[in-house]
Design an enzyme around this catalytic site. Structure first.
Site: not given
Ligand SMILES: [Zn+2]
Length: 348
Positions: A161, A198, A200, A285
């Protein structure tokens, strides 16, 4: 038709030198030398990035991984990568010096969270983040120098991120992006493929290479979900046009959607991009029962995703693959999925 190497070794044998006999023997009787082992970056220093009570991105993640890898025999059977500090110049390949100085200053002053976003920090976080990045650079060296067949880097904090001027989403420095740049600069790698499974969207990695063209970024992620980016129409700009590919899926998605995207869309894109090095932002995740996501991938699904990546690396990049831990917040789920992933890498 004779392989040129075979022909030349046979000529050398005729000269009667011992060295040539050894070479001929190794080529004719035993074939190619065995592939170097998978390498593992795993070090307790990565627990020193403390995030406080109740934070999902916590040192216990690391303890769970270490225990699982040890129980699976991976810490003994795999070769090891040592951590090192990334230099600030290496980090500056993807972040501004102003941002690096800001992170250093805020952490030194005792800040508990970066002013740029939702990233909790503690006294040692700057040093740990530099060593997360540096350890991955060592993994790139090992794979590029042929000392490791491929590598998994179990590091904290995560990185995907982190944008050029902004740490966010538990991430300080975008280690995988810095490693891709390092591979290009240090090892002369032309094109790098980064695939991110991931749950995200890897917005930082996308931003860093959005107008680049030498790094292809592919992401499957939950949508709508944090951080809100990663639409299918975000495909890159300028020289980078067509080198970003996003596959957003709704909550509840699993093997059919995500494996399908890797198997079809990514494999096709890789055939046309032809990467020289393959990297994975390996966030777990996206596994079933993660507290920060609602995908339903299982451990065998991560094995299948790993196989797709190994196939791409084998086809285009002489097997060169470096995988980097991102998220994964269900401790037992993280441990079992990452173990399945690393076992699959080791069986390549
Ligand atoms: Zn994540």
């Amino acid at each position: 038709m004779d392989d040129p190497a075979d022909s030349s070794s046979r000529r050398d044998v005729m000269k009667g030198t011992v060295a040539a006999l050894v070479m001929a023997d190794s080529q004719s009787s035993f074939g190619a030398p065995p592939r170097p082992k998978t390498a593992l970056l795993l070090d307790p220093l990565y627990m020193q990035h403390e995030t406080g009570p109740g934070h999902p991105e916590r040192p216990e993640r690391y303890a769970a991984l270490t225990e699982a890898f040890t129980q699976a025999g991976l810490t003994k059977s795999l070769s090891h990568i040592s951590p090192r500090f990334a230099t600030e110049d290496e980090v500056a390949a993807c972040h501004s010096h102003v941002y690096i100085e800001k992170v250093k200053r805020e952490i030194a002053s005792g800040a508990r969270e970066l002013s740029t976003g939702d990233t909790t920090v503690s006294a040692k976080s700057f040093d740990v983040a530099l060593q997360a990045t540096g350890g991955i650079l060592n993994a790139v060296d090992a794979v590029m120098d042929g000392k490791a067949g491929n590598a998994f880097c179990a590091v904290r904090p995560p990185g995907h991120h982190a944008r050029p001027e902004q740490g966010m989403g538990f991430c300080i420095f975008n280690s995988i992006a810095i490693a891709a740049r390092y591979a290009q600069k240090k090892h002369g790698v032309g094109k790098v493929l980064i695939a991110d499974w991931d749950v995200h969207h890897g917005n930082g990695t996308q931003d860093i290479f959005y107008e680049d063209g030498s790094v292809f970024f592919f992401s499957t992620h939950q949508s709508p979900w944090y951080p809100g980016t990663g639409r299918t129409d975000e495909t890159g700009q300028g020289k980078g046009k067509g080198c970003t590919m996003n596959c957003p899926f709704p909550a509840g998605s699993g093997r059919a959607e995500i494996f399908g995207a890797f198997r079809k869309k990514l494999a096709l894109a890789a055939d046309s991009f032809k990467p020289d090095l393959v990297m994975i932002s390996a966030g777990f995740d996206s596994r079933l029962n993660d507290p920060l996501g609602q995908f339903t991938l299982s451990d065998p699904d991560f094995v299948e995703l790993t196989k797709v990546m190994l196939e791409i690396a084998g086809k285009h990049a002489s097997g060169r693959l470096v995988s980097v831990l991102e998220g994964g917040y269900n401790l037992s789920g993280l441990a079992s999925a990452a173990t399945a992933h690393v076992k699959a890498l080791a069986q390549a």
